[in-house]
Design a protein around this motif. Sequence first.
Motif, short mmCIF file in Angstrom:
data_model
loop_
_atom_site.label_atom_id
_atom_site.label_comp_id
_atom_site.label_asym_id
_atom_site.label_seq_id
_atom_site.Cartn_x
_atom_site.Cartn_y
_atom_site.Cartn_z
N ASN A 1 -22.56 -2.38 -12.59
CA ASN A 1 -23.23 -1.62 -13.69
C ASN A 1 -22.95 -2.26 -15.17
O ASN A 1 -21.84 -1.97 -15.59
N PRO A 2 -23.91 -2.75 -15.78
CA PRO A 2 -25.35 -3.22 -15.36
C PRO A 2 -25.33 -4.08 -14.10
O PRO A 2 -24.61 -4.74 -13.82
N ASN A 3 -26.42 -3.82 -13.36
CA ASN A 3 -26.58 -4.53 -12.32
C ASN A 3 -26.89 -5.94 -12.28
O ASN A 3 -27.89 -6.25 -13.05
N ASN A 4 -26.45 -6.97 -11.54
CA ASN A 4 -26.97 -8.32 -11.44
C ASN A 4 -27.38 -8.50 -10.31
O ASN A 4 -27.31 -8.17 -9.20
N ASP B 1 -16.56 14.73 -3.27
CA ASP B 1 -16.61 15.79 -2.36
C ASP B 1 -16.68 15.49 -0.93
O ASP B 1 -16.60 16.05 0.15
N ASN B 2 -17.18 14.10 -0.71
CA ASN B 2 -17.32 13.36 0.70
C ASN B 2 -16.30 12.31 0.82
O ASN B 2 -16.43 11.68 1.84
N ASN B 3 -15.23 12.55 0.21
CA ASN B 3 -14.07 11.43 0.23
C ASN B 3 -14.57 10.02 0.32
O ASN B 3 -14.30 9.30 1.12
N ILE B 4 -15.38 9.63 -0.55
CA ILE B 4 -15.85 8.26 -0.82
C ILE B 4 -15.09 7.58 -2.23
O ILE B 4 -15.20 8.37 -3.03
N PHE B 5 -14.63 6.40 -1.87
CA PHE B 5 -14.16 5.80 -3.20
C PHE B 5 -15.16 4.98 -3.90
O PHE B 5 -16.18 4.31 -2.96
N VAL B 6 -15.40 4.80 -5.13
CA VAL B 6 -16.32 4.08 -5.70
C VAL B 6 -15.90 3.00 -6.66
O VAL B 6 -15.01 3.41 -7.51
N MET B 7 -16.16 1.79 -6.43
CA MET B 7 -15.88 0.55 -7.28
C MET B 7 -17.09 0.27 -8.24
O MET B 7 -18.16 0.00 -7.69
N VAL B 8 -16.79 0.33 -9.45
CA VAL B 8 -17.88 -0.15 -10.65
C VAL B 8 -17.54 -1.32 -11.28
O VAL B 8 -16.43 -1.46 -11.87
N ASP B 9 -18.49 -2.34 -11.12
CA ASP B 9 -18.17 -3.71 -11.66
C ASP B 9 -19.02 -3.47 -12.88
O ASP B 9 -20.14 -3.49 -13.05
N GLU B 10 -18.24 -3.71 -14.21
CA GLU B 10 -18.86 -3.62 -15.34
C GLU B 10 -18.57 -4.87 -16.00
O GLU B 10 -18.74 -5.02 -17.31
N THR B 11 -18.96 -5.99 -15.51
CA THR B 11 -18.94 -7.37 -16.07
C THR B 11 -19.73 -7.56 -17.21
O THR B 11 -19.53 -8.12 -18.15
N TYR B 12 -20.92 -7.04 -17.29
CA TYR B 12 -22.02 -6.87 -18.20
C TYR B 12 -22.05 -5.87 -19.10
O TYR B 12 -22.88 -5.84 -20.32
N VAL B 13 -21.29 -5.04 -19.38
CA VAL B 13 -21.55 -3.77 -19.94
C VAL B 13 -21.45 -3.79 -21.43
O VAL B 13 -22.06 -3.26 -22.17
N GLU B 14 -20.51 -4.67 -21.60
CA GLU B 14 -20.30 -5.02 -23.36
C GLU B 14 -21.50 -5.50 -23.85
O GLU B 14 -21.69 -5.52 -25.24
#
Length: 364
Positions: A155-158, A178-191
Amino acid sequence: MKHVEHFHGSDLEKIEQIYHIKKEDITSFSANVNPLGVSKKLRQTLSDNIDVITSYPDREYTSLRKEIGKYVKANYENIIVGNGSTELISLLIQIKHPKNALLIGPTYSEYERELNLAGCHISNFTLKEDVNFDIDIDSLKKTIINSIDFLILCNPNNPTSSAIRHDKMRQILDFCRDNNIFVMVDETYVEFANDMEHITLVPLTKEYKNCIVLRGISKFFASPGLRLGYAICSDTAFLDEINQRKNPWTINSLASVAGEIMFQDEEYINSTKTYINSERETFCKILSECKNVKFYTPVANFILVQILKPGITSKDIFERAIKKGLMIRDCSSFQELGDKYIRFCFMSREKNDELLEVLLEVLK
């Protein structure tokens, strides 16, 4: 010329061998690296600090983490650094060891590679072209609930250059928590984003312990060779575990000094944002006047384009461009896209004009 494989933005040696074009004569529109290059301040300061390589860096990288903390507006104790974001992605997956991960595609292929190495089962959620690759939260939830324990978001997506903003991201994080799910967010392009403050997950990490944000300096700061990545997470126990598992001194002394400099270089940061925004607007304006293409409004420093002209494929445009020394991304390697999509980033004004001339000549 025969297009025998798909190329990454760093594959200039392969291009040189196959197309007999010197790599020095190739402009890579597929690497997505800041065209302004290394900042003048960084160039001068690194030269002045060359002697730092005679000693080991601080194992905790405290000074570097504090500068990153100021830059991203986060507590430095919630920041971990690594040998590029790629090392952190690998460590994160190894430690979490997910059984069932979900990828939002089309997206960066390295995630799938690392998950496969960890023996993880991978499910896919495909972004739809007819809604400009915007994410459908309700459909995503229905997919997530099927025994998923790990979600990866770019995010933003490549390669789509689309983004998930805070309103939708909160819905995703709430549901995953709520569903015990871990989230990894790659912000390589956010800047590179105009409205970065409405996209970056960093402020939300204070509220959600079930997520981690990854960034690096390869793209925005044009320094892929320094191999410096960092992550922000409020689960300090998890960060401690990563620190215990990763090798010490994975960032060399010069990269550590460089990081402290570049995150303070406001002139370079602002110049980059201004330049990319201007080129992004120029490309969109010109492409909007070409009836044989459809482009998807870009958030990052690159743009995804669909070819509408019959008989013309992404391979055709790749080869027409490479003959001019211009290397774009043929997106047929993304199984969700096929052979009608190309992606390219924004380079110098002169080179951008050259690429536009090639595109319009083929697609007019």
